[in-house]
Design a protein around this motif. Structure first.
Motif, PDB file in Angstrom:
ATOM      1  N   ASP A 187       0.853  -1.182   0.000  1.00 35.10           N
ATOM      2  CA  ASP A 187       0.000   0.000   0.000  1.00 35.10           C
ATOM      3  C   ASP A 187       0.892   1.235   0.000  1.00 35.10           C
ATOM      4  O   ASP A 187       1.616   1.487   0.978  1.00 35.10           O
ATOM      5  CB  ASP A 187      -0.890  -0.014   1.246  1.00 35.10           C
ATOM      6  CG  ASP A 187      -1.827   1.184   1.339  1.00 35.10           C
ATOM      7  OD1 ASP A 187      -1.717   2.101   0.500  1.00 35.10           O
ATOM      8  OD2 ASP A 187      -2.666   1.212   2.253  1.00 35.10           O
ATOM      9  N   VAL A 188       0.876   2.015  -1.076  1.00 35.46           N
ATOM     10  CA  VAL A 188       1.794   3.145  -1.198  1.00 35.46           C
ATOM     11  C   VAL A 188       1.483   4.266  -0.215  1.00 35.46           C
ATOM     12  O   VAL A 188       2.312   5.165  -0.030  1.00 35.46           O
ATOM     13  CB  VAL A 188       1.815   3.706  -2.638  1.00 35.46           C
ATOM     14  CG1 VAL A 188       2.303   2.665  -3.621  1.00 35.46           C
ATOM     15  CG2 VAL A 188       0.447   4.267  -3.039  1.00 35.46           C
ATOM     16  N   THR A 189       0.328   4.245   0.414  1.00 32.68           N
ATOM     17  CA  THR A 189       0.001   5.285   1.404  1.00 32.68           C
ATOM     18  C   THR A 189       0.529   4.942   2.791  1.00 32.68           C
ATOM     19  O   THR A 189       0.417   5.752   3.712  1.00 32.68           O
ATOM     20  CB  THR A 189      -1.520   5.512   1.488  1.00 32.68           C
ATOM     21  OG1 THR A 189      -2.152   4.370   2.078  1.00 32.68           O
ATOM     22  CG2 THR A 189      -2.120   5.773   0.123  1.00 32.68           C
ATOM     23  N   ASP A 190       1.102   3.750   2.942  1.00 35.50           N
ATOM     24  CA  ASP A 190       1.587   3.267   4.234  1.00 35.50           C
ATOM     25  C   ASP A 190       3.112   3.162   4.182  1.00 35.50           C
ATOM     26  O   ASP A 190       3.665   2.319   3.470  1.00 35.50           O
ATOM     27  CB  ASP A 190       0.957   1.897   4.519  1.00 35.50           C
ATOM     28  CG  ASP A 190       1.329   1.336   5.887  1.00 35.50           C
ATOM     29  OD1 ASP A 190       2.455   1.578   6.359  1.00 35.50           O
ATOM     30  OD2 ASP A 190       0.482   0.640   6.477  1.00 35.50           O
ATOM     31  N   GLU A 191       3.800   4.005   4.936  1.00 35.58           N
ATOM     32  CA  GLU A 191       5.265   4.056   4.875  1.00 35.58           C
ATOM     33  C   GLU A 191       5.896   2.728   5.265  1.00 35.58           C
ATOM     34  O   GLU A 191       6.895   2.304   4.658  1.00 35.58           O
ATOM     35  CB  GLU A 191       5.785   5.172   5.780  1.00 35.58           C
ATOM     36  CG  GLU A 191       7.270   5.440   5.616  1.00 35.58           C
ATOM     37  CD  GLU A 191       7.728   6.693   6.312  1.00 35.58           C
ATOM     38  OE1 GLU A 191       8.825   7.208   5.973  1.00 35.58           O
ATOM     39  OE2 GLU A 191       6.996   7.181   7.205  1.00 35.58           O
ATOM     40  N   GLU A 192       5.342   2.054   6.250  1.00 38.51           N
ATOM     41  CA  GLU A 192       5.895   0.759   6.668  1.00 38.51           C
ATOM     42  C   GLU A 192       5.706  -0.293   5.581  1.00 38.51           C
ATOM     43  O   GLU A 192       6.583  -1.130   5.362  1.00 38.51           O
ATOM     44  CB  GLU A 192       5.235   0.299   7.971  1.00 38.51           C
ATOM     45  CG  GLU A 192       5.618   1.143   9.181  1.00 38.51           C
ATOM     46  CD  GLU A 192       5.020   0.607  10.473  1.00 38.51           C
ATOM     47  OE1 GLU A 192       4.311  -0.422  10.418  1.00 38.51           O
ATOM     48  OE2 GLU A 192       5.267   1.211  11.528  1.00 38.51           O
ATOM     49  N   SER A 193       4.575  -0.241   4.889  1.00 36.17           N
ATOM     50  CA  SER A 193       4.328  -1.184   3.796  1.00 36.17           C
ATOM     51  C   SER A 193       5.322  -0.967   2.665  1.00 36.17           C
ATOM     52  O   SER A 193       5.855  -1.929   2.093  1.00 36.17           O
ATOM     53  CB  SER A 193       2.894  -1.018   3.279  1.00 36.17           C
ATOM     54  OG  SER A 193       2.617  -1.920   2.234  1.00 36.17           O
ATOM     55  N   VAL A 194       5.601   0.286   2.344  1.00 37.24           N
ATOM     56  CA  VAL A 194       6.577   0.593   1.285  1.00 37.24           C
ATOM     57  C   VAL A 194       7.978   0.167   1.711  1.00 37.24           C
ATOM     58  O   VAL A 194       8.745  -0.399   0.917  1.00 37.24           O
ATOM     59  CB  VAL A 194       6.544   2.092   0.932  1.00 37.24           C
ATOM     60  CG1 VAL A 194       7.644   2.426  -0.082  1.00 37.24           C
ATOM     61  CG2 VAL A 194       5.184   2.484   0.373  1.00 37.24           C
ATOM     62  N   ALA A 195       8.311   0.406   2.975  1.00 31.54           N
ATOM     63  CA  ALA A 195       9.633  -0.004   3.476  1.00 31.54           C
ATOM     64  C   ALA A 195       9.810  -1.516   3.385  1.00 31.54           C
ATOM     65  O   ALA A 195      10.879  -2.014   2.994  1.00 31.54           O
ATOM     66  CB  ALA A 195       9.816   0.462   4.914  1.00 31.54           C
TER      67      ALA A 195
END
Length: 252
Positions: free
Chosen positions: A57-65
């Motif tokens: 989910d690109v709106t979630d920084e942890e998901s992108v990390a």
């Protein structure tokens, strides 16, 4: 210039993202695609051995990390990042809720920033890289009834220009591709909203949208992908800070 070997394409499960991923893979680049629908990612992955899908989910920084950690550990750092994920709604500005406003900016603008941020330092250190935002002609002009989307895409173009200025001496180029109406599922959704809200037929709705393009047609996903592929080439190493309109002359 060392060959670019690994690309990230967000929103890669359909439409423009799918076309970009396939074009890069056909050019010999390993591609990681992400999105929120695993089935769509799997379908695109099945089209090329070079494509790998990860739900994120690109709106979630942890998901992108987590996406970066998993993909770069397996296939090396991203040399190319294409921030393509997006969404759009439609309503008169006075009827746009704060929730809808925030969601549109979260996906289209904040999501674009979170997508590219983890790549910046590494690209600068390696002195090469390609960051490409898939914006829209809505980032270059105004359209009625899509104020949050227009605001978000103008923000994406501004973000691109800021990052291009920051990275001009690093060998990293930063650009945006700004298509007009593209023949995708998102276009179909726009057509259906027009039909529902105006009572016009689907044919009439499609005709009205196509008419915004002076060539009187919809842009095809492979045309956007071709522009991205060129920006990733060595021939485009001096192209940075540009918002390239792919719109049949609608805007520039």
């Amino acid at each position: 210039m060392t060959p670019l070997r690994h690309a990230l394409v967000t929103g890669g499960g359909s439409g423009v993202g799918r076309a970009i991923a396939l074009a890069l893979a056909d050019d010999g680049i390993d591609v990681t695609i992400c999105g929120r629908r695993e089935a769509q990612l799997a379908a695109v992955k099945a089209e090329s051995d070079r494509i790998h899908g990860i739900v994120a989910d690109v709106t979630d920084e942890e998901s992108v990390a987590a996406l970066y950690e998993k993909s770069e550990t397996a296939r090396g750092p991203f040399d190319i990042v294409v921030a393509n994920a997006g969404m759009a709604g439609s309503a008169p500005a006075h009827k746009v809720s704060l929730v809808d406003w925030q969601q549109t900016l979260a996906v289209n603008l904040t999501g674009a920033f979170l997508t590219v941020k983890p790549a910046l330092a590494g690209m600068a250190k390696r002195k090469q890289g390609r960051i490409i935002f898939v914006a829209s002609t809505a980032g270059l002009k105004g359209y009625a009834y899509v104020a949050p989307y227009v605001a978000a895409k103008h923000g994406v173009v501004g973000l691109m220009r800021a990052l291009a200025a920051e990275n001009a001496r690093t060998g990293v180029t930063v650009n945006a591709v700004c298509p007009g109406f593209v023949e995708t599922d998102m276009l179909d959704e726009s057509v259906q909203r027009i039909v529902e809200k105006t009572g016009r037929s689907e044919e009439e709705a499609r005709k009205s949208l196509a008419a915004t393009n002076p060539q009187n047609r919809f842009i095809q996903p492979d045309e956007v992908a071709a522009a991205v592929l060129w920006l990733c080439s060595d021939a485009a190493r001096s192209i940075t800070g540009q918002a390239i309109s792919v719109s049949g002359g609608e805007t520039w």
